[in-house]
Each structure stands twice: as structure tokens, then as C-alpha cells.
Motif scaffolding. Structure first.
Motif, short mmCIF file in Angstrom:
data_model
loop_
_atom_site.label_atom_id
_atom_site.label_comp_id
_atom_site.label_asym_id
_atom_site.label_seq_id
_atom_site.Cartn_x
_atom_site.Cartn_y
_atom_site.Cartn_z
N LYS A 198 0.83 -1.21 0.00
CA LYS A 198 0.00 0.00 0.00
C LYS A 198 0.86 1.25 0.00
O LYS A 198 0.59 2.21 -0.71
CB LYS A 198 -0.92 0.01 1.23
CG LYS A 198 -2.12 -0.91 1.14
CD LYS A 198 -3.00 -0.73 2.37
CE LYS A 198 -4.23 -1.64 2.30
NZ LYS A 198 -5.09 -1.48 3.51
N ASN A 202 0.89 3.92 -3.01
CA ASN A 202 0.48 5.30 -2.75
C ASN A 202 1.57 6.28 -3.16
O ASN A 202 1.30 7.34 -3.72
CB ASN A 202 0.14 5.49 -1.27
CG ASN A 202 -1.20 4.91 -0.88
OD1 ASN A 202 -2.08 4.74 -1.73
ND2 ASN A 202 -1.37 4.59 0.39
N ARG A 206 1.29 9.26 -5.96
CA ARG A 206 1.59 10.65 -5.65
C ARG A 206 2.73 11.17 -6.54
O ARG A 206 2.75 12.33 -6.93
CB ARG A 206 1.96 10.80 -4.18
CG ARG A 206 0.97 10.10 -3.24
CD ARG A 206 0.79 10.80 -1.95
NE ARG A 206 -0.17 11.89 -2.03
CZ ARG A 206 -1.50 11.70 -2.15
NH1 ARG A 206 -1.99 10.49 -2.26
NH2 ARG A 206 -2.30 12.74 -2.21
N TRP A 303 4.72 11.08 1.65
CA TRP A 303 3.81 12.10 1.13
C TRP A 303 4.42 13.49 1.25
O TRP A 303 5.25 13.76 2.12
CB TRP A 303 2.50 12.07 1.90
CG TRP A 303 1.57 10.95 1.54
CD1 TRP A 303 1.91 9.68 1.19
CD2 TRP A 303 0.14 11.01 1.53
NE1 TRP A 303 0.78 8.93 0.98
CE2 TRP A 303 -0.32 9.73 1.17
CE3 TRP A 303 -0.79 12.01 1.80
CZ2 TRP A 303 -1.68 9.43 1.06
CZ3 TRP A 303 -2.13 11.71 1.69
CH2 TRP A 303 -2.57 10.43 1.32
#
Length: 700
Positions: A198, A202, A206, A303
Motif C-alpha cells: 500500500k 500510494n 503521488r 507524502w
């Protein structure tokens, strides 16, 4: 311009040609639209405006020349690949051609080099993610976690991987390390595989959403931060999130965040905010997951900071859950805990100064010490401008509390500025005025070298008795101005830890596209010493609960230096210097047998030793032995502390870390002051000063 156009084309072609050298697992990179990531006319104009503002108005007055170009190059390279795990030595060698050209290109508004280097970083990051996903798909069990290999903890100054093969070997080590950390944190292999799949998916999503604005902001900030760490370009979107500060104007958790490689790190907690009130978070904690209410936790490692902030913010009254790696964990320990918070706006009255009284019975003498906690230097500007006679401010509230404490007959007062990150400069000046007759409070020097003297022009003193000012590493800006003035006037003992050290002044400059936060001036104490970089050094120093290498101005790259200017004309009517040696001796004698102080000193030393390890083994057994050794030392320290307090010894480490609990205890409204050993010791030092004053009076 033809030459510049040729340069642009040649550079992009050379970077995109590198994709032919990528191994087969990088096929997914074909879905990256690198050609679309080009600078816009608006960004070129903004870059020219920024260059001009920096050249003409920044405090440093640095010339944009080849020397600064080299600094910009190094900063940008560090920003793109901080752990030297994406680019190869050949990549960096190719970039070197532009080390001394960035100044000329920026002066012409040419952003091609910045965009081209970032395009190469995106390709390399995509390679790494695809490589990691393949390892997860093949089964993490095939990773060798019983080898004799080790991994360098901090690659900031490491050699660049020589070639593709060396890069792959490094990535395999890094992924093995991630699996080991999660395994030692108690995760099963199936859960680790699911979590990493995951996470990497992700991160790739991004990565593919990278916008030209992201690249522009990163590149221009390499230019801005070559001047100093507080000069910063903010895109139109991020301008509203100034300093990523989720505090007074927006509903959130009340914390200031920053990027820390792939993690989001808490810098400080806003007084009276949800995060501080919860007693579950502290500076240097790392946020690795965010969930809304009862929803599934979203892994946010890797992130962008602005995206993490968007997840954390939300409507007042709603709940947010955070997955947090505590700062007190041993290095390499990724075990986390979940924190649930209710979002709310921080109200001025919640941050107001408050008082309490500490009492002692020393032989036949009773002592009462008043304590005033000052969480911030606040001022209700709206009420003040509207002429409201009852407007709230730090100075007004402290004046009232001083009056109340004097009516209670206190023998001395402690002003507690721990964790006070500053606020209104006007309030720092006016608060100083409560304790001096009249005089200068702070000096401000601009980029032209002109010095402005701010002073207290109102005669009269609100409190003339014995005074101590408590500070710690998170006491910053206005707190440092006030503490420095009290020390220079000889009006108060300053006790605690060296302060943060932010002694610069910034101003927001609007641009055609976004905003520039620009350093225009520096603060100086009335003695002529800067508060920049060194902060205020206490008269009596307590053990630090926070790692000064991670928190404080001195931890920031290219922070402006400490220096001095001519002092102001002031009268230091009260000099405490003759007492400090005796007070320090009494303090050290007293805490030699103090369980809390000894525990803190030993824990800080243990944490430092663990953090200074250069390599970690990629062997599960050896890693477990290291972890057990750390926990055994922690247990021994805790049991020594408990024995001194008359408490039963433990057989294993408790979930709550006493060192963390000590940090959480600071500035908690419902916390009993008598449970704070540092505050109690400050009160005792103030009593020592009273006794020394009495002896001096009798001797005279």
C-alpha cells in the motif's frame, strides 16, 4: 536566447536519454508525462522577481554569483536526494556541468535546469518504487535477514552509488531494513507485505501527480534557502498555509509540522491546542498515518507535507486519528502508537497566562513562590484596534496575576516561558516594562545596518521582588527577547535550557505568483548580543529533555550566525552575577541526590549514544540484541529512579516512558506544579537567592 533554448533542449534530451539505461523493472516510468512538466511564463516572471528581492532586500546582502550558484546546486541536490539513494555517481557527474551556471540562468529567468534535474529524480524514484513493489510481490521472505551486512543509518554525506548495480544493492538493503524495523515492532510478515504494498503504491500514485508548481517551488526554495533557512517561497496554494501552522486561524490539531525525509515531523505544539492538551504528542514525534474518524488509517510515509496537512485538518469537532512514531523510541525502532484527537480552533483565552503557588517549610521558615505560566505572547488585535478597554494581552494578564500573587504574600515569582514559541514583539517589550523602571528592551538591525531601539517608555514597576525566568529549547523569538532583557538588566535569574535561537525577522512579499517570506532584519539584546543561533544561555542550566541537534536554530542548515553590535544605553541596576556561582553550587549539591534529575541526565545520554550509531546490522538476531540492550539500560535507569522514590521495581519497561511523560507535563493546565521537578527546583533556587540576599543584608 537561441543559446539558452539550445541549452534547454540539450539538457532535457540528455536526461530523458538516461531512461534508455534504466533496467527492465522501470517500464512503469513510461506513464510519467515528463514532457508536461515545463515552467510557465508566470513562474519565470516570479523567479525574476524573487531574484531581485533577494539581491536587494535580504538581510545577508549576498551576491548571486558563481559561489552562490554552487550553494544553490548543493541545496537542490540535497533536496532532491537527501539520503543519496536515488541518483548514481554518473547522474551527479552529469549535473556538475551546471554547478556554476545556475546564477546566470536564474538571472535570465531560465528554469530549465531545475526542472530537468527534478525530472531525473522522478524517474529514479519511480524505479525505486517499482523495484520495491517487485520484491513485495516476489515475497519478502526471500530477503536475507541473517546476513553479516549492515546499513549506514544516515547517508547525508555518503558516497553516491557508483552505478545501477550499486543502486539496486542499496535499495535491497533499504527495503530489508524497513522489513526488519516493522518486524521488530511486532508486525507479522503478511501484514508487513500488505502495508508496504500500500505504501509504495500510494507513493507511486503521488509521484505521478507531481505538478510543475511542485518543481518550481522546490527549485526556487533551493535559491531562497541559500540565503537563510527562514527565507521561503510559497506557491499560491501554500501561501494560505503559511509555515504549515495549524493553529489559531484554522481548525486542526494545533501543531507545526515539517518534512523529515520521508516522514512528517512535529516541530512544536501550539499552546492550548488539541495536540498539547492530549498529552499524547511531543516535538520530534513522526506522523506515519492519518485516519478520519473511524475510517481506515492512511499510510503517509513519503507524502508531501502539504498533503499530510490537508488530511489532518478538518471541521471543528471532527475526529482525526494519527499513527505516530514517538521521538523517545530507540533509533531504528518504528513501533508506533495511535493518537485520537478532536479538531478545534485554539481560542485566545485558552492560551492566557495562569498562576499557581508553590509552598515550602524550611526549618522554621515558610516560603511561598508564585508561578506564572506564559504559553505565548498574545494580543487581541481586533479588540485593541476597536478601542475595547478590556482587550486581552500577555502583559495585561501578567500584571493582574502579579497583583494577585503579591496580595497572597509570595516571597518570589517564577515566570515560566518553557515551550513559549513567541508571538507579539510589542508584548515582549511591554512585558519587560513590568519589571524595569524604563529603558530599551530590544535592538533591531536591518539589511542596511540601521539599528532601531525598542524601549519601555512607561515609568513604574509592577513587581520588584525576586524573579526567575524558566526557559527551554522551545522558548523562541519573543520569549528570547524578554529572557535576554531580564538577564541583561540583572533583573531575573534565567534558568533552564539554552533557548531555540531564532533571532531573525521575516516579512511576507507578495508576488505575481505566490509569496516570498524574506528575512529582513535581526534581533539583538540590549547588551548588543544576537539571540540568533545561540539563543539565550541560562544562568543555571538544567538537563535538556529535547535533542538540540534536532530542534533549534543551530540544527537548521545555513542559519545566520551569532554576532554582536554596539550595546544600547541602559542601566543594569541589579546585578545577580555575584550570586550565580553560589546558587549553582547549591543547586548541584541538591540535585546530586535528586532521582528525577539524575534519571533525565542518564536517559539523555543513553538516547544520544543510540542515535550516534553509524551503522545498523541487517541481521534480525543482532538487531534484536541491540534493542534488548537498549531496553535493559532503560529498565535499569527507571528502577534506580523508582528505588530513590521508594517505589516498587519493574521487571519490564512500562508502555509510558517517564522521559516522555516529563515532556508532556510542561504547560498542562491540569498539571500539579508540585509534580514538575524542574519547576520545583527553580523555586528552590529562588529561595536560595532570598537567603543569600538576607545574609548579605545582615552582613552589611
Amino acid at each position: 536566447m537561441n543559446a539558452l533554448n539550445t541549452l534547454r533542449s540539450a539538457f532535457l534530451i540528455s536526461l530523458l536519454a538516461c531512461s534508455s539505461l534504466l533496467p527492465a523493472y522501470a517500464e512503469q516510468a513510461d506513464s510519467l508525462d515528463l514532457e508536461a512538466l515545463q515552467p510557465t511564463r508566470e513562474q519565470m516572471v516570479a523567479s525574476l522577481n524573487i531574484v531581485e528581492l533577494l539581491r536587494r532586500h535580504h538581510y545577508n546582502r549576498i551576491q548571486l554569483n558563481d559561489a552562490l550558484s554552487s550553494d544553490i546546486f548543493d541545496l537542490y541536490l540535497e533536496q532532491l536526494d537527501p539520503q543519496r539513494s536515488l541518483f548514481t555517481a554518473q547522474d551527479v557527474s552529469n549535473f556538475e556541468e551546471y554547478r556554476y551556471r545556475m546564477d546566470d540562468l536564474l538571472l535570465d529567468g531560465d528554469l530549465t535546469i531545475g526542472f530537468g534535474m527534478h525530472a531525473q529524480q522522478i524517474q529514479r524514484a519511480d524505479q525505486r518504487i517499482e523495484f520495491a513493489l517487485q520484491l513485495v510481490d516476489e515475497g519478502l521472505e526471500q530477503l536475507d535477514m541473517n546476513s553479516d551486512e549492515q546499513i549506514l543509518v544516515d547517508r547525508e554525506n555518503a558516497e553516491w552509488p557508483a552505478d545501477e548495480q550499486a543502486l539496486e544493492a542499496l535499495w535491497r538493503k533499504q527495503i530489508t531494513d524497513e522489513v526488519l524495523r516493522l518486524s521488530l515492532a511486532g508486525r507479522e510478515m503478511e501484514a508487513i507485505s500488505e502495508q508496504l504494498e500500500k505504501r509504495y503504491s500510494n507513493q507511486r500514485n503521488r509521484l505521478y501527480q507531481t505538478r510543475g508548481e511542485d518543481i518550481f517551488q522546490n527549485y526556487i526554495n533551493a535559491l531562497a534557502q541559500a540565503y537563510d533557512p527562514h527565507t521561503q517561497y510559497m506557491s499560491p496554494e501554500n501561501a494560505e498555509n503559511f509555515d504549515i501552522n495549524m493553529s489559531l486561524s484554522l481548525e486542526g490539531i494545533g501543531a507545526v509540522l515539517q518534512s523529515d525525509n520521508e516522514f512528517t515531523r512535529i516541530v512544536r505544539l501550539v499552546p492550548a491546542g488539541p495536540a498539547q492538551k492530549s498529552q499524547q504528542l511531543e516535538p520530534a514525534d513522526r506522523i506515519v498515518g492519518v485516519a478520519q474518524g473511524a475510517d481506515e488509517m492512511v499510510d503517509v510515509i513519503g507524502w508531501r507535507l502539504d498533503e499530510v496537512v490537508k488530511l489532518i485538518r478538518g471541521p471543528k469537532g471532527s475526529k482525526v486519528r494519527l499513527d505516530v512514531i514517538p521521538a523517545a523510541n530507540a533509533p531504528g525502532d518504528l513501533s508506533s502508537r495511535e493518537v485520537s484527537l478532536t479538531r478545534e480552533a485554539v481560542k485566545l483565552e485558552d492560551q492566557a497566562a495562569r498562576s499557581s503557588i508553590l509552598e515550602w517549610q524550611d526549618k522554621e521558615q515558610e516560603y511561598r513562590i508564585g508561578v506564572i505560566e506564559v504559553p505565548g505572547f498574545y494580543l487581541d488585535f481586533k479588540a485593541y484596534r476597536n478601542g475595547d478597554e478590556d482587550y486581552r494581552s500577555t502583559t495585561r494578564d501578567v500584571r493582574r496575576l502579579l497583583s494577585e500573587l503579591q496580595e497572597e504574600g509570595v516571597d518570589g515569582v517564577v515566570l515560566d516561558l518553557r515551550n513559549n514559541g513567541g508571538g507579539s514583539l510589542q508584548e515582549a517589550t511591554e512585558l519587560t516594562g513590568l519589571f524595569i523602571e524604563q529603558g530599551p528592551t530590544v535592538l533591531v538591525r536591518n539589511s542596511q545596518g540601521k539599528v532601531q531601539v525598542l524601549d519601555d517608555s512607561n515609568p513604574g514597576i509592577a513587581y520588584q521582588g525576586p524573579l526567575a525566568v524558566m526557559v527551554n529549547r522551545l522558548s523562541a523569538s519573543a520569549s528570547e527577547i524578554f529572557a535576554g532583557a531580564m538577564q541583561d538588566y540583572g533583573r531575573a535569574l534565567v534558568i533552564g535550557e539554552p533557548t531555540f535561537g531564532k533571532g531573525t525577522v521575516q516579512s511576507i512579499q507578495p508576488l505575481n505568483h505566490g509569496e516570498l517570506k524574506l528575512t529582513l532584519a535581526k534581533f539583538y539584546r540590549i547588551s548588543g548580543q544576537s539571540t540568533q543561533h545561540r539563543g539565550v544561555v541560562p544562568d543555571i542550566v538544567f538537563p535538556s529533555l529535547l535533542d538540540s541537534r534536532e530542534i533549534g536554530e543551530s540544527s537548521l542548515p545555513r542559519a545566520l550566525p551569532w554576532d554582536t553590535i554596539a550595546p544600547a544605553d541602559y542601566n543594569a541596576g541589579l546585578q545577580l552575577a555575584p550570586f550565580i556561582r553560589q546558587l549553582s553550587e547549591r543547586h548541584l549539591d541538591r540535585v546530586a541526590s535528586d532521582a528525577e534529575f539524575n534519571y533525565t541526565l542518564a536517559r539523555v545520554d543513553l538516547n544520544k549514544r543510540m542515535q550516534e550509531r553509524e551503522f545498523l546490522p541487517l541481521n534480525k538476531t543482532l538487531r534484536q540484541e541491540q534493542q534488548k540492550g537498549f531496553e535493559a539500560e532503560m529498565l535499569a535507569l527507571e528502577n534506580r529512579r523508582r528505588e530513590a522514590r521508594g517505589e516498587e521495581a519493574l521487571t519490564e519497561i512500562e508502555e509510558k516512558d517517564p522521559l516522555t511523560e516529563s515532556i508532556h507535563a510542561l504547560n498542562q493546565e491540569d498539571e500539579d506544579s508540585e509534580d514538575d521537578p524542574f519547576l520545583v527546583e527553580t523555586g528552590r533556587i529562588l529561595i536560595d537567592m532570598l537567603e543569600l540576599n538576607e545574609r548579605l543584608a545582615h552582613a552589611g
